[in-house]
Design an enzyme around this catalytic site. Structure first.
Site, PDB file in Angstrom:
ATOM      1  N   LYS A 280      51.975  47.584 -20.841  1.00  7.24           N
ATOM      2  CA  LYS A 280      51.420  47.900 -19.521  1.00  7.24           C
ATOM      3  C   LYS A 280      50.090  47.165 -19.322  1.00  7.24           C
ATOM      4  O   LYS A 280      49.813  46.638 -18.231  1.00  7.24           O
ATOM      5  CB  LYS A 280      51.221  49.407 -19.376  1.00  7.24           C
TER       6      LYS A 280
ATOM      7  N   LYS B 245      40.523  50.437 -13.578  1.00  7.79           N
ATOM      8  CA  LYS B 245      40.602  51.320 -14.749  1.00  7.79           C
ATOM      9  C   LYS B 245      41.560  50.726 -15.791  1.00  7.79           C
ATOM     10  O   LYS B 245      41.248  50.670 -16.987  1.00  7.79           O
ATOM     11  CB  LYS B 245      41.100  52.701 -14.322  1.00  7.79           C
TER      12      LYS B 245
END
Lengths: 297, 297
Positions: free
Chosen positions: B171, B239
Site C-alpha cells: 500500500k 498521512k
C-alpha cells in the site's frame, strides 16, 4: 507523390527515412556522416551534399536531429534549408527541440511562403522501425492535412495539438510525465524490495489499481529484470527535461519534480550511465539504499 | 457463516460493514461515535460497547481505522481486541498503517493463537460502497483462504503479496506511485496550459503513448475541470506518504520524490486544502505560476 528530402539519419531518422522509401516516396537524404546516406542510396534514395541542395529538389523537407541548435543550423545556417526552399513547400521537424526554437524556425520559413510543422515523436527506435510512432503536431490544419500521408507511414497515431510550437510543448509535457512516473516506480519497487516484499508481486498488485501506468508495466518490468539496455537513452531524456525546464522558466511554472529528476539523472550521467535506458534511474535508488554503513541494514 | 465483528465505521468502514451485512454475515459493530452504529443496528447488526466485547462474540474481527496508533489502541489497549479474542479466530486490518505496526499487532495476536492479515485497500469511498476495492494482503496462505469469502464481498481484486506487513508495504508503494504520478500530470498540464496549448488536447495525446496512466486519465480530467471535491482526501494521502517515508528511513531507501511531494502537500494543507481531492496538488502549480510580478507573463 511528393518528393521528400530527409535530413538526419541517426538511430531514429534512418529507419523513418527507410520506411518512406519503402512506401514509394521519391527520397533524397542528407546526413553529416556519409555511411547511412550510402546505405539508403543503395536502396534507391538520392543523396545531397548540403541541406540547401536537398531542399532545392524537395517538396517536403523533414528533419530528425538531436537538439535545437542542430535544427537551427540546418534550417537557418549557411547552406541551410531556408537558402533554397521554394514557396509552397512544406517543412516538418520531427526532432525534439525547444518550442521557442520551433516557433523561430516556423516564422523564418513563413516569410518564404513555407509552412512548418513541429512533429516530435514518441515510441523510440522500435516504433521508428515499425512505423508505429506517436506523433504530436503543431502547425496549421492545412499543413497537417498535407502531411497526413507521410505521418501515416511513420506512425500509428498523429495528434494535432495546436499552432507552431504546440507539438514541442506537448512532447515536453510527455517527457515530464514519463520521467516522474519512472521515478515513482523506482521508489516504490526499491522500497518494497528493501522492506522484504517481492517487487514483482507489488508491481502486479499495483497494476490493478490507481497506480497503473504503461511505465509501471514496461519500465517496472525492466527494473525487476535489471534490463537497462536502451530503449530510450537516459542522456536523451535528460536533454528533453532541459527543454521542459527552460520552458518552465519562460512561462513561470515551477517544475519541482522535473527539476529533481533532472538532478538525479545528472548524478547517473556523471557515473557513466547515459547510454543506458532511462529506467536505469532505478539504479540510483538501488545503489544509495545499498550503501550500508553504521546502522546499515 | 463466520460471525464478523467490525470496528471503525467511518467513510470507508461503514459501507464495507453494510456490504457484509447485506451479504448475510452475522455482524457486530463498534465505533467511537454512536450514530453509524445505530444506523447499522437498524439494518440488523448487533452493537458492542468496546473492542473487547465485540471480539468476545466474533470469529473474525475486522478493523478500518485512521492510523497506526488507532489500530494499536483498539487491539493492544485497554478493553482491546487482544484481551478477549479466542484462539482460532482471525484478525483482519483494512486500515492503512505502518508495516512495523502491522507486524507488532500480528506478533501479539499470534501469541494468543490468532492469525492476522494486513489488508489495506485502494479505490476510495465509491469502491467501498460498490464492493469493488482492490485489497493488498499480507499474511499466511491459510489465513488468506479463510478470508476469501469476506474479501469477495468487499473487493473485486485481492492480491496476496507476502507475510504479515507485506500488504502495508504494498500500500505504501501504491501511494508513492499515485502521489508522484499526480505530480507528473500536474506539472505537465500546467506547463502546457501556461505555454498556450490546450491542456485537454495534451492529455489526449499523452494517453496514447508511454505517458499513459489511470492517474492521467482520471485525475488529469479532474485538473482540467478543476473538480477537486474528494475522492481521496489530500490530508489522508499525506498521512500515507508519512508511512512510506518512515519505512524508507527504516530500510535506508532515499525517497527523494516522495519526500518532495509530501512537502508540497504540506504547503497545500497549510492553506486549508486538506479536505480536497489529492489531485488538488495541481492547485499549487496553478497558484505559483499565476504569481506574476516583475517580468511576469
Amino acid at each position: 507523390m511528393e518528393r521528400i528530402g530527409f535530413i538526419g539519419l541517426g538511430i531514429m531518422g534512418k529507419p523513418m527515412a527507410a520506411n518512406l522509401l519503402a512506401a514509394g516516396f521519391p527520397l533524397t537524404v542528407h546526413n553529416r556522416s556519409r555511411a547511412p546516406m550510402e546505405e539508403l542510396a543503395a536502396r534507391g534514395a538520392a543523396t545531397a551534399d548540403s541541406p540547401a541542395a536537398l531542399a532545392a529538389t524537395s517538396d517536403v523537407v523533414i528533419t530528425m536531429l538531436p537538439d535545437s541548435p542542430d535544427v537551427e543550423a540546418v534550417v537557418l545556417g549557411e547552406q541551410g534549408v531556408l537558402s533554397s526552399i521554394r514557396a509552397g513547400c512544406l517543412f516538418i521537424d520531427c526532432s525534439t527541440i525547444a518550442p521557442a526554437s520551433a516557433r523561430r524556425i516556423a516564422a523564418a520559413l513563413a516569410e518564404r511562403g513555407v509552412e512548418a510543422i513541429d512533429a516530435p515523436v514518441s515510441g523510440g527506435e522500435l516504433a521508428a522501425r515499425e512505423g508505429t510512432l506517436s506523433i504530436m503536431c503543431g502547425g496549421s490544419a492545412e499543413a497537417l492535412a498535407r502531411a497526413r500521408p507521410i505521418f501515416a507511414v511513420l506512425g500509428s497515431r498523429t495528434t494535432h495539438v495546436g499552432a507552431a510550437g504546440a507539438g514541442q510543448v506537448t512532447k515536453a509535457a510527455n517527457q515530464i510525465v514519463v520521467a516522474l512516473t519512472i521515478q515513482a516506480v523506482a521508489e516504490a519497487l526499491t522500497l518494497a524490495r528493501k522492506a522484504g516484499v517481492e517487487a514483482a508481486r507489488v508491481r502486479e498488485a499495483l497494476l490493478g489499481g490507481f497506480a497503473q501506468s504503461r511505465i509501471l508495466e514496461a519500465h517496472g518490468q525492466r527494473m525487476l529484470e535489471g534490463a537497462f539496455e536502451p530503449g530510450f537513452k537516459l542522456r536523451l531524456h535528460r536533454k528533453d527535461l532541459g527543454i521542459a525546464l527552460e520552458l518552465g522558466r519562460e512561462r513561470q511554472v515551477p517544475l519541482f519534480g522535473t527539476a529533481q529528476v533532472a538532478e538525479l539523472m545528472d548524478a547517473l550521467l556523471a557515473h557513466g550511465a547515459g547510454e543506458r535506458d532511462h529506467s536505469a534511474l532505478a539504479l540510483l535508488y538501488e545503489r544509495l539504499s545499498a550503501l550500508g554503513g553504521p546502522g546499515g541494514g
